[in-house]
Design an enzyme around this catalytic site. Structure first.
Site, PDB file in Angstrom:
ATOM      1  N   GLY A  77       0.831  -1.203   0.000  1.00 37.93           N
ATOM      2  CA  GLY A  77       0.000   0.000   0.000  1.00 37.93           C
ATOM      3  C   GLY A  77       0.858   1.242   0.000  1.00 37.93           C
ATOM      4  N   ASN A  78       0.272   2.365   0.346  1.00 35.33           N
ATOM      5  CA  ASN A  78       1.064   3.601   0.441  1.00 35.33           C
ATOM      6  C   ASN A  78       0.490   4.484   1.538  1.00 35.33           C
ATOM      7  OD1 ASN A  78      -0.924   5.509  -0.824  1.00 35.33           O
ATOM      8  ND2 ASN A  78      -0.678   4.074  -2.515  1.00 35.33           N
ATOM      9  N   TYR A  79       1.152   5.612   1.789  1.00 39.63           N
ATOM     10  CA  TYR A  79       0.812   6.448   2.941  1.00 39.63           C
ATOM     11  C   TYR A  79      -0.381   7.393   2.728  1.00 39.63           C
ATOM     12  CZ  TYR A  79       5.295   5.197   5.068  1.00 39.63           C
ATOM     13  OH  TYR A  79       6.336   4.529   5.642  1.00 39.63           O
TER      14      TYR A  79
ATOM     15  N   ALA B  24      -4.069   7.741  -4.676  1.00 36.56           N
ATOM     16  CA  ALA B  24      -2.675   7.323  -4.856  1.00 36.56           C
ATOM     17  C   ALA B  24      -2.745   5.831  -5.200  1.00 36.56           C
ATOM     18  CB  ALA B  24      -1.895   7.555  -3.584  1.00 36.56           C
TER      19      ALA B  24
END
Ligand code: CTP
Length: 409
Positions: free
Chosen positions: A210-212, A278
């Protein structure tokens, strides 16, 4: 300036020297046709009398939960529902702290907690209090709760010290009120589709890539468009806070593939499409059906395959009259990369946030953006709260569409 005829405004006044300016603010609002109900904190009465304010507003001032001699109960819930807008001016450090933390020990704060529509605060206090970390923290909390902060101005203060802490002038506050009401119906009848948040790409039943992204910028834009009257469909990756407004329909997804499928259904129906998510560019080629065991492996290799580019997908199917807005998060060559993405994905506008800017990007409450428009327009904005950035983006979209319309005529 347009008329405020028929608008219901609650004017909250707290105990500060600037309370004398609230009489002028009240007068300006009334002159423009608004119906204004004044709510004062007990301390405010030390600075300006309720008689002045009730004479100007034509309504008894509310300050206590009930009238002492008759026992008449004043309902903050009714007031909160009645108001199209609540303005707290001046807002002292103490009232800002109570509003930010839900300390409902007076009529003004309970009315704020019951208010359904937009709220503005115009702080006024001494410069050190204004700059203190606690006031900054409270203002940041209020801004992220959707309250519009009308920052104090520089000048001579009641203490005779010179600095930032003077309440904004009544004319400036009225200009903000005007802007709020003129924007409020600006997108009515329009459909907005939006992607927001990160995507999670499953590795096994308990792990993902995943991402932030927190989705905060996307939530702020969805709520901004909804408050301007648009019907919004928000396709949300896994976030902890979803956008909330009666005009917003939330569609929850997890992976890029799911987000892509929903976007390909929703975007063809919209007037304005905004791609704030994102999206993971790659996903694991396979997802294990069971938890991957460590066993005796010293290394592990995950093979990734490309995810669909949602923006490029909806861009390729863009119809006449549709406006597509993307985001670009860059670490270097930011301007050139953003302009390239605008072209490559067939977007109309792209909002660049550069990770090189402090306070911009993921997991912050602020953002600093540059908006590029098809046709070469480029506008750089200062660091602002995500809520204010959302308003700038919505303004830029409306302006772009109006310009396109006049170019066609
Ligand atoms: N985007 C998308 N689907 C993807 C990747 C990106 O819809 N698979 C959208 C984002 O929501 C954003 C824009 O495309 O509006 C640009 O995203 P960004 O991650 O900056 O660009 P990429 O195309 O992924 O390019 P790169 O990673 O090479 O910078």
């Amino acid at each position: 300036m347009s008329s405020l005829k028929g608008k219901h405004i609650v004017l909250g006044i707290t105990g500060g020297i600037a309370a004398y300016k609230s009489a002028m603010l009240l007068r300006l609002l009334i002159k423009r046709g608004a119906e204004v109900q004044v709510v004062m904190t007990p301390a405010a009465k030390e600075f300006i009398t309720p008689v002045t304010l009730s004479a100007l507003s034509g309504k008894p001032v509310v300050s206590e939960f009930f009238t002492a001699n008759t026992g008449e109960w004043h309902s903050h819930v009714d007031l909160g529902l009645w108001a199209d807008l609540m303005i707290v001016a001046p807002a002292t450090a103490s009232t800002l702290g109570k509003m930010a933390n839900g300390i409902a020990d007076n009529m003004l704060v309970t009315t704020y907690l019951s208010a359904k529509e937009h709220v503005m605060v115009a702080p006024a206090m001494d410069l050190d209090m204004y700059a203190s970390s606690s006031t900054r923290r409270n203002l940041a909390t209020l801004a992220s709760d959707g309250v519009e902060i009308i920052e104090a101005a520089e000048g001579e203060l009641a203490s005779h010290l010179v600095g930032k802490g003077r309440m904004a002038e009544p004319e400036e506050i009225v200009a903000r009120v005007d802007r709020f009401f003129s924007r409020s119906g600006e997108m009515s009848g329009m459909k907005v589709a939006l992607t927001l948040g990160p995507t999670y790409e499953k590795l096994d039943p308990v792990r993902f890539i995943g991402n932030y992204s927190s989705g905060k910028m996307g939530c702020a834009i969805a709520e901004e468009c909804a408050s301007r009257g648009a019907e919004v469909t928000a396709i949300c990756g896994p976030v902890s806070v979803y956008p909330s407004h009666p005009n917003i329909r939330v569609v929850k997804v997890e992976s890029a593939a799911e987000m892509h499928a929903e976007a390909m259904k929703e975007f063809p129906l919209c007037d304005i499409g905004i791609l704030t998510a994102a999206v993971a560019d790659f996903r694991p080629e396979t997802c294990a059906g069971h938890k991957i065991k460590r066993e005796n492996d010293e290394e592990m290799t995950i093979r990734l395959v490309r995810n669909p580019d949602i923006a490029a997908g909806v861009g390729a199917k863009k119809k006449e009259g549709q406006t597509l807005v993307g985001f670009a998060l860059e670490t270097d060559n930011a301007f050139a990369n953003a302009e390239r993405k605008l072209e490559r994905k067939n977007l109309d506008m792209i909002v660049l946030n550069s990770l090189a800017d402090k306070g911009a990007g993921f997991r912050t409450d602020t953002n600093k953006v540059t908006i590029f428009s098809r046709g070469g327009g480029k506008r750089e904005y200062p660091l602002k709260s995500k809520r204010e950035v959302a308003a700038d983006i919505a303004d830029a979209i409306v302006e772009y569409r109006e310009k396109r319309q006049t170019d066609l005529e």
